[in-house]
Design a protein around this motif. Structure first.
Motif, short mmCIF file in Angstrom:
data_model
loop_
_atom_site.label_atom_id
_atom_site.label_comp_id
_atom_site.label_asym_id
_atom_site.label_seq_id
_atom_site.Cartn_x
_atom_site.Cartn_y
_atom_site.Cartn_z
N THR A 229 0.85 -1.19 0.00
CA THR A 229 0.00 0.00 0.00
C THR A 229 0.88 1.24 0.00
O THR A 229 2.10 1.16 0.25
CB THR A 229 -0.89 0.04 1.26
N VAL A 230 0.28 2.39 -0.23
CA VAL A 230 1.02 3.65 -0.19
C VAL A 230 1.65 3.84 1.18
O VAL A 230 2.84 4.13 1.30
CB VAL A 230 0.10 4.84 -0.56
N ASP B 198 1.34 13.72 3.61
CA ASP B 198 0.18 12.91 3.22
C ASP B 198 -0.77 13.84 2.48
O ASP B 198 -1.56 14.58 3.08
CB ASP B 198 -0.47 12.30 4.45
N HIS B 199 -0.69 13.84 1.16
CA HIS B 199 -1.52 14.74 0.36
C HIS B 199 -2.99 14.38 0.43
O HIS B 199 -3.85 15.26 0.29
CB HIS B 199 -1.04 14.74 -1.10
N SER B 200 -3.31 13.12 0.65
CA SER B 200 -4.71 12.71 0.79
C SER B 200 -5.33 13.36 2.02
O SER B 200 -6.47 13.83 1.98
CB SER B 200 -4.82 11.19 0.89
N LEU C 192 -8.75 12.55 -2.62
CA LEU C 192 -7.57 12.21 -3.40
C LEU C 192 -7.17 10.79 -3.00
O LEU C 192 -7.12 10.47 -1.81
CB LEU C 192 -6.44 13.20 -3.08
N ARG C 193 -6.90 9.96 -4.01
CA ARG C 193 -6.43 8.61 -3.69
C ARG C 193 -5.18 8.73 -2.82
O ARG C 193 -4.48 9.76 -2.84
CB ARG C 193 -6.13 7.84 -4.97
N GLU D 241 -1.43 5.85 -5.26
CA GLU D 241 -2.27 4.75 -5.74
C GLU D 241 -3.00 5.24 -6.98
O GLU D 241 -3.63 6.30 -6.97
CB GLU D 241 -3.28 4.37 -4.66
N ASP D 242 -2.92 4.47 -8.06
CA ASP D 242 -3.60 4.88 -9.29
C ASP D 242 -5.07 4.46 -9.26
O ASP D 242 -5.55 3.88 -8.28
CB ASP D 242 -2.86 4.37 -10.53
#
Length: 167
Positions: free
Chosen positions: A50-51, A74-76, A86-87, A122-123
């Protein structure tokens, strides 16, 4: 003032990472290649984790190798704070003046791209990717000459760090 600067930095980072994700996600329609350099100067590779787990492994490895981890963004989480989704997307910022200083001595403008960064995201298909600036791209961008050994060392280290974190 510190809170305002932190919020501004987060918003700017979200914008740049969001736009980078559009370009990056578009370059991964074929997941059969686990590692490649895109035309935009990014070296990317697939992670088997995982990220968060990939970022955890990367941070531990960097610390163990004596690198300074300046930040982990952590941009999410930042997107969530402003009501956006955001993923999973994390950026690890790290460096070592023993390597960065010689690069800046060759071309001081390269400092805009230092310290080093590895983006983990994560795409849309749930695949985790790592990406970092290709040192050869930075060489061209900043018209670096006479630093081929340092650039090769940086390229090798970035590849080793990303590979180890993704396995």
């Amino acid at each position: 003032m510190q809170t305002i600067m932190t919020a501004l930095n987060t918003m700017v980072a979200i914008f740049f990472i969001s736009t980078a994700n559009i370009a990056i996600a578009g370059s991964h329609g074929d997941h059969s290649k686990d590692n490649h350099t895109a035309g935009n100067g990014l070296v990317t590779m697939k992670s088997h984790h995982t990220v968060t787990d990939t970022a955890d492994k990367l941070e531990a490895l960097l610390t163990k190798k004596g690198m300074t981890v300046f930040a982990r963004i952590d941009h999410s989480a930042g997107a969530k704070k402003v009501g956006k989704s955001l993923r999973p997307t994390e950026l690890v910022i790290f460096g070592n003046p023993k390597v960065g200083t010689p690069l800046m001595q060759c071309a001081q403008s390269i400092a805009i791209d230092l310290p080093q960064k590895i983006l983990i995201w994560e795409d849309s298909e749930g695949v985790t990717w790592l990406g970092y600036n290709d040192p050869q791209y930075l060489k061209q961008r900043h018209h670096v000459s006479g630093c081929d050994k340092v650039l090769a060392k940086v390229a090798g280290a970035l590849n080793k760090f990303a590979t180890a974190a993704s396995q």
